[in-house]
Design a protein around this motif. Structure first.
Motif, short mmCIF file in Angstrom:
data_model
loop_
_atom_site.label_atom_id
_atom_site.label_comp_id
_atom_site.label_asym_id
_atom_site.label_seq_id
_atom_site.Cartn_x
_atom_site.Cartn_y
_atom_site.Cartn_z
N THR A 137 -17.01 -27.92 -6.52
CA THR A 137 -18.16 -27.12 -6.12
C THR A 137 -18.59 -27.42 -4.70
OG1 THR A 137 -19.71 -28.80 -6.93
CG2 THR A 137 -19.05 -27.07 -8.48
N LEU A 138 -18.28 -28.64 -4.23
CA LEU A 138 -18.76 -29.14 -2.93
C LEU A 138 -20.29 -29.17 -2.87
CD1 LEU A 138 -16.20 -27.71 -0.36
CD2 LEU A 138 -16.15 -29.84 -1.66
N ALA A 152 -27.58 -30.35 -0.88
CA ALA A 152 -27.00 -29.08 -0.46
C ALA A 152 -26.02 -28.63 -1.52
CB ALA A 152 -26.28 -29.22 0.89
N ALA A 153 -26.29 -27.47 -2.12
CA ALA A 153 -25.43 -26.99 -3.20
C ALA A 153 -25.18 -25.49 -3.04
CB ALA A 153 -26.08 -27.28 -4.55
N LEU A 202 -27.05 -30.25 -9.83
CA LEU A 202 -25.73 -30.28 -9.19
C LEU A 202 -24.62 -30.35 -10.22
CD1 LEU A 202 -26.49 -32.89 -6.36
CD2 LEU A 202 -26.76 -30.40 -6.28
N SER A 203 -23.49 -29.73 -9.89
CA SER A 203 -22.29 -29.83 -10.72
C SER A 203 -21.13 -30.28 -9.84
CB SER A 203 -21.98 -28.48 -11.38
OG SER A 203 -21.83 -27.46 -10.40
N LEU A 204 -20.01 -30.66 -10.45
CA LEU A 204 -18.90 -31.25 -9.70
C LEU A 204 -17.72 -30.30 -9.50
CD1 LEU A 204 -18.91 -34.83 -11.29
CD2 LEU A 204 -20.08 -34.02 -9.23
N VAL A 205 -17.32 -29.61 -10.56
CA VAL A 205 -16.20 -28.66 -10.45
C VAL A 205 -16.58 -27.39 -11.17
CG1 VAL A 205 -14.44 -30.46 -10.28
CG2 VAL A 205 -15.05 -29.55 -12.53
N VAL A 228 -14.61 -21.35 -2.37
CA VAL A 228 -15.64 -22.05 -1.62
C VAL A 228 -15.02 -22.84 -0.47
CG1 VAL A 228 -17.25 -22.24 -3.52
CG2 VAL A 228 -15.53 -24.01 -3.20
N LEU A 229 -13.69 -22.94 -0.51
CA LEU A 229 -12.99 -23.60 0.59
C LEU A 229 -12.51 -22.54 1.58
CD1 LEU A 229 -10.89 -26.34 -1.19
CD2 LEU A 229 -12.92 -26.64 0.20
#
Length: 246
Positions: free
Chosen positions: A151-152, A169-170, A226-229, A236-237
């Protein structure tokens, strides 16, 4: 005698984070010059592009980050030695190569007078590592699932001694024309306490051989949103950058 720090710009759009940070720096008697391009360094003086001369008795410079020399030499990286990647964190030309953390290319979010790179925090790197290990297992046929991407989302605790600032920042990188889901900063002594407590927790879980257990992921989601993946959806990249030719 006033101290001076020359700063580039940071991640734009983080609500009140700039003001909180600058206020704490100024309260400590530190003058700030943002986007101050250095053109020359003398024995006791730094010359900026706008003509300012900053005398010093002691100075410390942080040079721009660059990737590993072997990555540049191999032709796998861009001109700065960072790996261009697909959303699944695979190299576009060599899909068996994955990249995480500071080895990868992330685009700057804004054009500034002093060029800057995008930070790759520990949490962002953990997200990349989780996504990479999942995707490798999928590619090897060891896991019957769809690929995922990081997710960044980023959470950073900055300790200022008698207080601290939590930056959220999400996600850090947003789609073109979109806004972050979360973007804020919070100040208080509790930030320093949380940072110290997390350091002890992190060292313990490394000794126990844990990565990011379910209760840590639950806490990030419950307390900070927040989440991780996430599943492989619109990227998002960034799009892969041209690789160097040897």
């Amino acid at each position: 005698m006033a101290r001076v720090v020359v700063l580039g710009a940071g991640i734009g759009g983080l609500a009140n984070s700039d003001r909180l940070t600058l206020d704490l720096i100024e309260k400590r008697g530190i003058e700030t010059i943002t986007n101050g391009a250095i053109t020359a360094i003398g024995q006791n003086c730094i010359l900026l592009q706008d003509g300012q001369r900053i005398p010093f008795g002691y100075s410390m410079m942080l040079s721009p980050f660059c990737g590993a020399a072997f990555v540049r030499a191999s032709g796998l990286g861009n001109e700065k030695g960072f790996l261009p990647l697909l959303p699944t964190l695979q190299h576009p030309d060599d899909p068996e190569i994955y990249g995480v953390g500071i080895s990868i290319h992330l685009p700057s979010l804004e054009v500034t007078p002093v060029p800057i790179g995008l930070p790759k925090t520990g949490q962002m790197t953990e997200e990349m590592a989780i996504a990479t290990s999942h995707n490798i297992a999928v590619a090897l046929g060891e896991l019957a699932a769809e690929p995922v991407v990081p997710t960044l989302d980023a959470l950073c605790f900055a300790d200022f001694g008698d207080t601290g600032i939590a930056y959220i920042a999400a996600p850090v990188i947003t789609e073109t024309g979109q806004k972050r889901r979360l973007a804020y900063a919070m100040q208080g002594l509790w930030v320093s306490w949380v940072k110290a407590a997390f350091e002890r927790y992190f060292l313990l879980k490394m000794r126990w051989g844990l990565s990011v257990p379910w209760f840590e992921q639950w806490g990030l989601r419950l307390f900070f949103g927040l989440s991780l993946v996430r599943s492989l959806q619109p990227t998002v990249l960034p799009e892969p950058q041209p690789t160097m030719k040897v």
